[in-house]
Structures are given as C-alpha cells and as structure tokens.
Design an enzyme around this catalytic site. Structure first.
Site, short mmCIF file in Angstrom:
data_model
loop_
_atom_site.label_atom_id
_atom_site.label_comp_id
_atom_site.label_asym_id
_atom_site.label_seq_id
_atom_site.Cartn_x
_atom_site.Cartn_y
_atom_site.Cartn_z
N LYS A 13 16.92 -0.17 1.61
CA LYS A 13 17.62 0.62 2.60
C LYS A 13 16.61 1.41 3.41
O LYS A 13 15.50 1.63 2.90
CB LYS A 13 18.64 1.53 1.94
CG LYS A 13 18.05 2.77 1.28
CD LYS A 13 19.14 3.58 0.68
CE LYS A 13 18.62 4.80 0.02
NZ LYS A 13 18.00 5.80 0.82
N TYR A 22 30.50 12.69 -21.54
CA TYR A 22 31.24 13.59 -22.41
C TYR A 22 32.61 13.92 -21.84
O TYR A 22 32.85 13.80 -20.64
CB TYR A 22 30.44 14.84 -22.77
CG TYR A 22 29.91 15.68 -21.64
CD1 TYR A 22 28.67 15.41 -21.07
CD2 TYR A 22 30.64 16.77 -21.17
CE1 TYR A 22 28.17 16.20 -20.05
CE2 TYR A 22 30.14 17.57 -20.15
CZ TYR A 22 28.91 17.27 -19.59
OH TYR A 22 28.43 18.05 -18.58
N GLY A 46 21.41 -0.07 -10.25
CA GLY A 46 20.61 -0.51 -11.40
C GLY A 46 20.50 0.57 -12.46
O GLY A 46 19.86 0.37 -13.49
N LYS A 47 21.10 1.73 -12.22
CA LYS A 47 20.99 2.80 -13.22
C LYS A 47 21.94 2.51 -14.38
O LYS A 47 23.07 2.07 -14.18
CB LYS A 47 21.30 4.16 -12.59
CG LYS A 47 20.25 4.51 -11.52
CD LYS A 47 20.12 5.97 -11.30
CE LYS A 47 19.12 6.24 -10.19
NZ LYS A 47 17.90 6.88 -10.60
N HIS A 66 24.37 5.28 -2.14
CA HIS A 66 24.41 5.51 -3.59
C HIS A 66 25.78 6.03 -4.07
O HIS A 66 26.38 5.47 -4.98
CB HIS A 66 23.34 6.51 -4.02
CG HIS A 66 21.94 6.13 -3.62
ND1 HIS A 66 21.54 4.82 -3.50
CD2 HIS A 66 20.84 6.88 -3.33
CE1 HIS A 66 20.26 4.79 -3.15
NE2 HIS A 66 19.82 6.03 -3.03
N SER A 90 0.83 -1.21 0.00
CA SER A 90 0.00 0.00 0.00
C SER A 90 0.86 1.26 0.00
O SER A 90 0.35 2.37 -0.07
CB SER A 90 -0.89 0.00 1.24
OG SER A 90 -0.06 -0.16 2.39
N1 LIG Z 1 9.63 5.75 -1.25
C1 LIG Z 1 10.82 5.77 -1.81
O1 LIG Z 1 11.04 6.45 -2.83
C2 LIG Z 1 11.96 4.99 -1.25
C3 LIG Z 1 11.75 4.15 -0.17
N2 LIG Z 1 12.79 3.40 0.31
C4 LIG Z 1 12.59 2.43 1.40
O2 LIG Z 1 11.59 1.51 1.02
C5 LIG Z 1 10.78 1.14 2.12
C6 LIG Z 1 9.34 1.49 1.82
O3 LIG Z 1 9.24 2.86 1.54
P1 LIG Z 1 7.84 3.61 1.41
O4 LIG Z 1 6.93 2.86 0.51
O5 LIG Z 1 8.16 5.00 1.11
O6 LIG Z 1 7.31 3.48 2.88
P2 LIG Z 1 5.87 3.80 3.45
O7 LIG Z 1 6.05 4.68 4.62
O8 LIG Z 1 4.94 4.23 2.39
O9 LIG Z 1 5.46 2.38 4.05
C7 LIG Z 1 5.09 1.27 3.26
C8 LIG Z 1 3.92 0.56 3.93
O10 LIG Z 1 4.35 0.03 5.18
C9 LIG Z 1 3.27 0.10 6.12
N3 LIG Z 1 3.74 0.88 7.29
C10 LIG Z 1 4.15 2.16 7.29
N4 LIG Z 1 4.51 2.52 8.54
C11 LIG Z 1 4.32 1.45 9.32
C12 LIG Z 1 4.52 1.18 10.70
N5 LIG Z 1 5.00 2.11 11.51
N6 LIG Z 1 4.23 -0.05 11.17
C13 LIG Z 1 3.78 -0.99 10.34
N7 LIG Z 1 3.56 -0.78 9.02
C14 LIG Z 1 3.84 0.41 8.52
C15 LIG Z 1 2.14 0.80 5.43
O11 LIG Z 1 1.24 -0.18 4.96
P3 LIG Z 1 -0.03 -0.69 5.79
O12 LIG Z 1 -0.38 0.36 6.78
O13 LIG Z 1 -1.07 -0.91 4.76
O14 LIG Z 1 0.44 -1.95 6.42
C16 LIG Z 1 2.78 1.47 4.24
O15 LIG Z 1 1.90 1.58 3.15
C17 LIG Z 1 11.36 1.88 3.31
O16 LIG Z 1 12.29 1.04 3.94
C18 LIG Z 1 12.08 3.05 2.68
O17 LIG Z 1 13.14 3.46 3.48
C19 LIG Z 1 14.03 3.45 -0.28
C20 LIG Z 1 14.27 4.27 -1.33
C21 LIG Z 1 13.28 5.13 -1.89
O1 LIG Z 2 17.18 6.36 -2.14
C1 LIG Z 2 16.77 7.48 -2.36
O2 LIG Z 2 16.78 7.92 -3.62
C2 LIG Z 2 15.93 8.97 -4.02
C3 LIG Z 2 16.47 9.45 -5.36
O3 LIG Z 2 16.37 8.42 -6.29
P1 LIG Z 2 16.32 8.78 -7.84
O4 LIG Z 2 16.37 7.47 -8.51
O5 LIG Z 2 15.04 9.52 -8.06
O6 LIG Z 2 17.49 9.65 -8.12
C4 LIG Z 2 15.89 10.08 -3.02
O7 LIG Z 2 14.90 11.02 -3.38
C5 LIG Z 2 15.55 9.50 -1.66
O8 LIG Z 2 15.64 10.53 -0.67
C6 LIG Z 2 16.49 8.41 -1.29
O9 LIG Z 2 16.01 7.73 -0.13
#
Ligand SMILES: NC(=O)C1=CN([C@@H]2O[C@H](COP(=O)(O)OP(=O)(O)OC[C@H]3O[C@@H](n4cnc5c(N)ncnc54)[C@H](OP(=O)(O)O)[C@@H]3O)[C@@H](O)[C@H]2O)C=CC1
Ligand SMILES: O=C1O[C@H](COP(=O)(O)O)[C@@H](O)[C@H](O)[C@H]1O
Length: 594
Positions: A253, A486, A286-287, A343, A118
């Site tokens: 991460k 470049y 992966g970029k 990164h 979600s």
């Molecule tokens: N978003 C991004 O661009 C990036 C994210 N990440 C990492 O990926 C992971 C997911 O990120 P993201 O999708 O942004 O995270 P979210 O905060 O959107 O959390 C993902 C889901 O986890 C559940 N959740 C959130 N908080 C809690 C809690 N305190 N306890 C239990 N369940 C919880 C919720 O689902 P529900 O309530 O339905 O269970 C939520 O939809 C994280 O580890 C983040 O650090 C890494 C790089 C980039």
């Molecule tokens: O891991 C992360 O990356 C994004 C940037 O990713 P990009 O592929 O859009 O360059 C950054 O915004 C985020 O803070 C960080 O957790």
C-alpha cells in the site's frame, strides 16, 4: 483407492498416479510401507485405510518417499498382509502447483526479488521475514533472493546491510549464526533503474543462472514508493517474467489515494499482470489474532449466535502508536488512508462477514466484498480528525507533526481520526462500528472491542449502581502488543456478602503458548510463495473499500477541515468522545477496567 500392490495409486478424486517402487516390511505388530513416486506428491497427504477400523495410521512424508506405519489398536488382530489395507493419496492442490515440481516431477526454483531493497521496509520487515522462513525450513530447496534498487551495492554490501536486521526468535536460537550465514549466501544484489527494461533483462539473466535450468517461479516484492509501481511492474513483467513457471508481484500500500487513483492503478497493473498475479498486501491480515478471527467465530458455538445486532451494542476497532510520523509518507496520506481505509476496514470485514462457503480464498473474499458493499459511505458528521502538537513532559519536548521537515507548516493532514461506520444489512442494522486511530498518543496497540447489550431484566441491576453500561459484557481481542483474547464478565466477589466485580476470562497468548508468534510478513510472504490468496486484497474489495472513504476524504480536503490539535503523548482529541457519545458508546480502551 487401490490395493497396495497395484502399479497405480488411485486418489480419492479417482485420479491415478504411477509410482515407481513399493516395499513393505512386515512385522508382528507394526507394518511399515515405503513408497516412492514422483516428488511432486510430497505435498500430497497419504493415508492408509485398513479394511476394518481397528488400525491406527501414522504417516510420515520424507524427501522422495512416503512412509506409512500401520499399527493395530489395542485388542485388534494384527494385519496379516498389507494387502489387507487400502491406500489413498489426496492429490496436491493443483492451484498451488508449480511450486516445487512441475507436472512431470521436474524440480523448480523460486526467485524472490525485493524491488527497493535499499529501503526501510525491505530492511525492517522483508529480509528478516525471509530469514525467519528460511530458519523454519519453509522456503523451497532451490531459492534465491535478489535485492534490486538504484543504489550501488555489491552482494557483500547487501549481505552486510541485511545481516544487521536479522534476528532469531527467542525460542529458536540453535545454529542461529550458521543459519544466518547460509541464508546470506543465498542473497544477491542487482543495481538498476525501476523504469529500465534493459536493467531488468540483466536481472533476468542473473536469475536464470541461479535457477540452473529448473522450472523458474518468480516473486517480485514492490517495496518502493507508489509512483514508481507501474514502471517497475512493466519492466519486471516484460523483461524478467518466468518463462515456464509462475510470476507473482506483491504490491505494498498505498493502493492509490482515492477511488479514481486506485482504479487507475489497478487498470495499469492489469496491463502487465493478471489479477491472479497481483498480491496486494495488507500486513494486518497476516497478524495472528486477525487470522484467528474466523477461527474464533466459526469454530466455536458460543460466539457466532451472539454475533449480530441482537446481542452486540457496538464494535470498536482501535489503533494507536506512541510515536509520531518521523518523516514517513503520512505527510501525503493522513491516518484515514494510512490505517483506517485498509487495516481497520479489513479487520471489520473479517469480523462482520457472513459465513463463507469454504475457506478458499475466493469464498472468503466474496463474503468480505459483500459486507463492504453493504456499508454506508462514511459521512463527514461521523468523523473527527486530529493532529498532534508539540508537548513538553519531564523536561523533554516532543515535536508537533508540522515540526517535521517534510511537512508544510499549514498542513491539515490528520494524524488522528475517529469514525462511526454502519453496515446496512440484516445482521448489523443500527450497530455502530467505531474506529479510532492515531499517532503520537499515550500508548501503542491495536485491538477489537465488542461491547454487548444489557442483560434484560437483570436480577443484579441494583449491584451495578447507576451506570449499567459499565456492567455489560465485552470481548477484547488484543491484536498487539501482548496478544490476548479476554471476556469481561460480572462475577461475585468471594465472601459472605453479595458484591459483584468485573473480572476477565483471559486467554493470554504468552502464558498459553510457548511459541513465539511469527511476524505478519512471514505468513504473507509464505502465502504468496505458495499461491495462497486468502490474505491478500482482491481488486473489487479494494474498490469497495475506497468507495466508503473517498467522499469524506474529498470533503475534508475541499472544505479544509481543521483538525483538533492534541498534545503529543496524550489520549487524542476530545471530539472522539463526543462522537462516541452520540451513539451511546464509551471507548473501551479508556475505561478503568480495560
Ligand atoms: N516502511 C514501512 O514500514 C512501510 C512501508 N510501506 C510501503 O512500502 C513501500 C516501501 O516503503 P519504504 O521502504 O518505507 O520506502 P522508502 O522510501 O525507503 O523507499 C524504498 C526504496 O525506493 C527507492 N526510492 C525512494 N524514493 C524514490 C523515488 N522518488 N524514485 C525512485 N526510487 C525511490 C529507494 O531506493 P534506491 O534509491 O536505492 O533506488 C528506497 O530505498 C512504500 O510503498 C510504502 O508506502 C507500507 C507499510 C509500512
Ligand atoms: O501500514 C502501516 O503500519 C504501521 C504499523 O504497523 P505495525 O505492524 O507496526 O502495527 C504504521 O506505523 C504505518 O504508518 C502504516 O503505514
């Protein structure tokens, strides 16, 4: 190798495989051989060797059969009988086995469970990447995708949510809507708690129904906050592991917040998983241009000889975003943990490592670990931190970091950092590796800049004026946006005089390649499905990475170092210039001829 009519095909590694039938159609100039044998060899490479070198081979691998065409090259006599040819099969990579077929040729399935379906990352990146793989026919025939989270949702609601973020590539629009519908039909949802074995057992039952008795391979993508990783891994591993195929877990991460917490996380993960099952993702690996780094270095004669302290003056690893944190987890981590420790450091390791023995994951990761372990831990005096403040421009007011509701008003969390790092080995002794990363800056991008030394005794020095640094060569690898590589060179301006300018030898991806570049998550998901670990972080790599940053992170926090405040949308704090100047460096992204 064996002649074509034998009942066994021998492979180049002298294993032999049975095949059930063989037919050949003999034509005058072209001979076609069609062989069918267990489907697991579909991933094998088949080649036909003629007894002489005068025949070209074309091999097409089709579902359930291998077809090979043997065509005599111009002037060669036609092959009288296919017996004249030798045939060899390169066996599939056993380490990647268990993907489509088991050892007896039984079909297998892959179930991908997005844990935290979600959430933001799942919607923004994971589901769209899975769809792109589906569109490109990269997913196995029997695959199922499950979304798992606490939120209550039906399959239809998940599909509706996912459908909003799916897009087709600009160059791949054919049947796009149809493909999306087919993909969505393979997506399901299961609501459950992350710490409930019972809920994961229910998921297991549903997965089994979809797997339909095939070999079951399971990939869990942990797209959830880090404090619930272990609960989810425990439950997935104990209650929803595959009974007869592989089970892999992709971990996002942050992998901890310092050496101790990262080691504790690894230790806990290893209670339920082996290192081989853990796929720690750093999506920058992966970029496209990051993957290309090795190709650039190791397959072009002109770069590798220059790749050392002898010719390189400094290396810059730059990341910038033109928007703020907008409520995301930077509140707890800060930019050093969010971008630099992972990164930018991963890019540095690939950039600076020695030539690996082979392209195997372990060989590459061994070299990365070596280079990371040759680095000096970052010193406080080599770090500048900043935090963005509110700024009004053109009648619009942009918020400060601390204006975010989730951020305490007295937060010292850095949203910007610049750092100078050093690799104490023979190749890089004394070369500063400068990193700069920031949010809410004036531009968005990521690049690597390699600034070269002066040309000794340069005959054209007087044409450059007093600033000789401006006249040195620089390679720019622009990771994003608008991917490019470049080289800045000095060139004579055409004409009767002798005027030099700075010009770019430019490989601009959009001009050179018509294909749209896949998103990093597509490549990484496919690699995880295929068991390719090259682009994932091994635990010793992670330890080495944390040991470089942990001391300074602790010092910044203990000494409560106040960040330099910079306006939203600016180029960041002036301290970054002083840091670079200490090592006689100018940030390449700020020069006039960028
Ligand atoms: N978003 C991004 O661009 C990036 C994210 N990440 C990492 O990926 C992971 C997911 O990120 P993201 O999708 O942004 O995270 P979210 O905060 O959107 O959390 C993902 C889901 O986890 C559940 N959740 C959130 N908080 C809690 C809690 N305190 N306890 C239990 N369940 C919880 C919720 O689902 P529900 O309530 O339905 O269970 C939520 O939809 C994280 O580890 C983040 O650090 C890494 C790089 C980039
Ligand atoms: O891991 C992360 O990356 C994004 C940037 O990713 P990009 O592929 O859009 O360059 C950054 O915004 C985020 O803070 C960080 O957790």
């Amino acid at each position: 190798m064996a002649t074509l009519y034998s009942t066994h095909l021998s492979t180049s590694s002298s294993q032999s495989y049975p095949y059930s039938s063989f037919t050949s159609k003999l034509g005058n100039l072209q001979r076609m051989a069609s062989i069918s044998f267990p489907k697991r060899f579909l991933t094998a490479k088949l080649s036909v060797h003629s007894l002489t070198n005068s025949h070209q081979n074309a091999v097409a691998i089709q579902d359930g059969a291998v077809e090979t065409t043997v065509t005599p090259v111009e002037g060669a006599s036609p092959i009288k009988n296919l017996k004249d040819g030798l045939l060899s099969v390169t066996p599939p990579d056993e380490s990647k086995e268990g993907e489509r077929f088991d050892i007896n040729g039984n079909e297998s399935s892959v179930s991908i469970t997005v844990v935290g379906a979600s959430g933001d990352l799942a919607k923004k990146k994971i589901f769209p990447a899975l769809f792109a793989l589906y569109y490109e026919d990269c997913l196995p025939e029997h695959f199922t995708i499950y979304g798992y989270a606490r939120s209550k949702m039906t399959d239809a609601e998940l599909r509706n949510m996912v459908s909003k973020t799916l897009t087709c590539r600009i160059d791949k629009r054919e049947n796009c809507g149809e493909k999306m519908d087919q993909f969505l039909e393979r997506c399901f949802y299961h609501s459950g708690q992350y710490d409930s074995q019972e809920n994961f057992t229910d998921l297991d039952k549903k997965l089994k129904e979809h797997e339909g008795g095939r070999i079951s391979n399971r990939l869990f993508y942990l797209s959830i906050p880090p404090d619930i990783f272990i609960d989810a891994v425990k439950c997935a591993s104990l209650s929803a592991s595959s009974a007869n195929g592989w089970t892999r877990v992709i971990v996002e991460k942050p992998f901890g917040r310092d050496s101790e917490s990262s080691a504790a996380l690894t230790k806990s993960l290893k209670r339920y998983l082996t290192e081989d099952q853990i796929f720690r993702i750093d999506h920058y690996l992966g970029k496209e241009l990051v993957e290309n780094l090795s190709v650039l270095r190791f397959s072009n004669l002109i770069f590798e000889p220059l790749w050392s302290r002898q010719y390189i003056r400094n290396v810059q690893l730059l990341f910038s975003e033109d928007f703020g944190t907008e409520g995301r987890i930077l509140t707890i981590t800060g930019i050093i943990r969010d971008i630099m420790q992972n990164h930018l450091l991963q890019i540095l390791a690939l950039f600076a490592m020695e030539t690996p023995v082979s392209l195997d994951a372990e060989d590459i990761r061994n070299e990365k670990v070596k280079v990371l372990r040759s680095m000096r831990p970052l010193q406080l005096e080599n770090v500048v931190i900043g935090q963005y403040k509110s700024h009004t421009r053109g009648g619009v007011t942009y918020p400060a970091y601390i204006d975010d509701k989730t951020v305490p008003k007295d937060s010292l969390t850095p949203t910007f950092a610049a750092a100078a790092l050093f690799i104490d080995n023979a190749r890089w002794d004394g070369v500063p590796f400068l990193m700069k990363a920031g949010k809410a800056l004036n531009s968005k991008g990521a690049e690597i800049r390699i600034q070269f030394r002066h040309v000794p005794g340069n005959l054209y020095n007087r044409n450059f004026g007093t600033d000789l640094d401006q006249a040195t060569n620089e390679i720019v690898i622009r990771v994003q946006p608008d991917e490019a590589i470049y080289l800045k060179i000095n060139n004579k301006v055409p004409g009767l005089g002798m005027r030099l300018d700075r010009s770019h030898l430019n490989l601009h991806y959009s001009a050179r390649y018509s294909k749209e570049i896949p998103d990093a998550y597509e490549r990484l998901l496919l690699d995880a499905i295929e068991g390719e670990r090259r682009l994932f972080i091994r635990s010793d790599e992670l330890d080495a990475a944390w040991s470089l940053f942990t001391p300074v992170l602790k010092e910044l926090e203990e000494k409560k170092i106040i960040p330099e405040y910079y306006p939203y949308g600016s180029r960041g704090p002036a301290g970054a210039h002083y840091l670079a100047a200490r090592y006689n460096v100018r940030w390449g992204d700020l020069s006039i001829d960028q």
